[in-house]
Design a protein around this motif. Structure first.
Motif, PDB file in Angstrom:
ATOM      1  N   HIS A  13      17.114  46.105  18.596  1.00 43.34           N
ATOM      2  CA  HIS A  13      16.676  45.063  19.727  1.00 43.34           C
ATOM      3  C   HIS A  13      15.578  45.810  20.096  1.00 43.34           C
ATOM      4  O   HIS A  13      15.367  46.794  20.796  1.00 43.34           O
ATOM      5  N   ASP A  15      11.569  43.752  21.982  1.00 47.41           N
ATOM      6  CA  ASP A  15      10.879  42.883  22.338  1.00 47.41           C
ATOM      7  C   ASP A  15       9.636  42.218  21.365  1.00 47.41           C
ATOM      8  O   ASP A  15       9.257  41.296  21.297  1.00 47.41           O
ATOM      9  N   PHE A 210      18.101  41.041  28.008  1.00 45.38           N
ATOM     10  CA  PHE A 210      17.505  42.096  27.283  1.00 45.38           C
ATOM     11  C   PHE A 210      17.298  43.460  28.267  1.00 45.38           C
ATOM     12  O   PHE A 210      17.890  44.302  27.993  1.00 45.38           O
ATOM     13  N   GLU A 211      16.931  42.909  29.380  1.00 43.85           N
ATOM     14  CA  GLU A 211      16.379  44.087  30.460  1.00 43.85           C
ATOM     15  C   GLU A 211      17.650  44.849  31.013  1.00 43.85           C
ATOM     16  O   GLU A 211      17.550  45.846  31.560  1.00 43.85           O
ATOM     17  N   TYR A 234      16.349  37.238  25.207  1.00 46.59           N
ATOM     18  CA  TYR A 234      15.035  37.589  25.793  1.00 46.59           C
ATOM     19  C   TYR A 234      14.597  36.992  26.563  1.00 46.59           C
ATOM     20  O   TYR A 234      14.966  35.596  27.002  1.00 46.59           O
TER      21      TYR A 234
END
Length: 236
Positions: A13, A15, A210-211, A234
């Motif tokens: 994972h 970005d 994601f964050e 994402y």
């Protein structure tokens, strides 16, 4: 030719990452991004079904109603005449079995005299159940990843009397029954194609941004975590 298209890549994972185009597979039409996250698991399930030799009319047990067990159930449940049963200690997995068009039983009522048994639970008790389900000279396909766990397997008694075949299945090699004709690329493309069936949405039971992933991972990976697959979303 991949520019602007949705693709699958087996990569941790992040970005942003850089890989050769050969590591990417374009998603087929009709496959939602969310369901495509199951691609690597579907590859494993497909390989296991190939390894098993299961065919029309067989009696099949799948021990463990997790992601892999659910995918295998979905595949074998679509083979004509197959009598398949998903076996799990959690009674709520009966709903998953229904989605995959197979029966459901808890371990104490697991079916016997099976032609093929898949074990996916990564537990010694699950392996014992798998061995108990096999009929004479049946094939037990071990799909679990035990890691550093050393399970105690009951390999006396019925294991020898019934001449059971205990076979490893691992996705790192294409099944021997297909290896001469199937490349990794062809297998991945077929795994994605199979995922176009909406029934597999039942395997994705959670979603996390994601964050927020670092904070949520302990709960997602906890041994007693509820649900099945968690999709990571994402930013837009």
């Amino acid at each position: 030719e991949m520019l602007g298209k949705a693709v699958f890549c087996l990569f941790p994972h992040r970005d942003v990452f850089e890989v050769p185009s050969s590591a990417l597979t374009v998603l087929p039409k009709g496959l939602p991004l969310r369901r495509a996250v199951l691609a690597a698991n579907m590859e494993t399930a497909l390989n296991a079904v190939w390894d098993s030799g299961v065919g029309p009319g067989d009696r099949v047990a799948i021990i463990g109603g997790g992601i892999l067990g659910g995918l295998i159930a979905g595949l074998v449940g679509g083979i004509p005449g197959v009598d398949a049963t998903l076996v799990d200690v959690a009674a709520e997995r009966a709903g998953l079995a229904a989605h995959m068009n197979v029966c459901f039983r808890e371990p104490e009522n697991a079916p016997g005299d099976c032609d093929v048994v898949f074990h996916t639970s990564s537990s010694g008790s699950g392996a014992a159940t798998a061995l108990a389900c096999g009929g004479l000279e049946a094939r037990i396909v071990e799909v679990s990843w035990f890691g550093d766990i050393a399970p105690a397997l009951p390999l006396g008694g019925a294991f020898h009397i019934k001449r059971l075949i205990y076979q490893s299945s691992q996705v790192g090699q294409v099944s021997a029954s297909r290896r001469a004709r199937w490349s990794y690329t062809r297998r991945m493309a077929k795994a994605l194609d199979l995922l176009r069936d909406a029934k597999y949405d039942a395997l994705i039971t959670g979603e996390v941004d994601f964050e927020n992933l670092p904070a949520m991972l302990p709960d997602i990976l906890a041994p007693d975590a509820k649900g099945l697959a968690t999709a990571v979303k994402y930013g837009e």
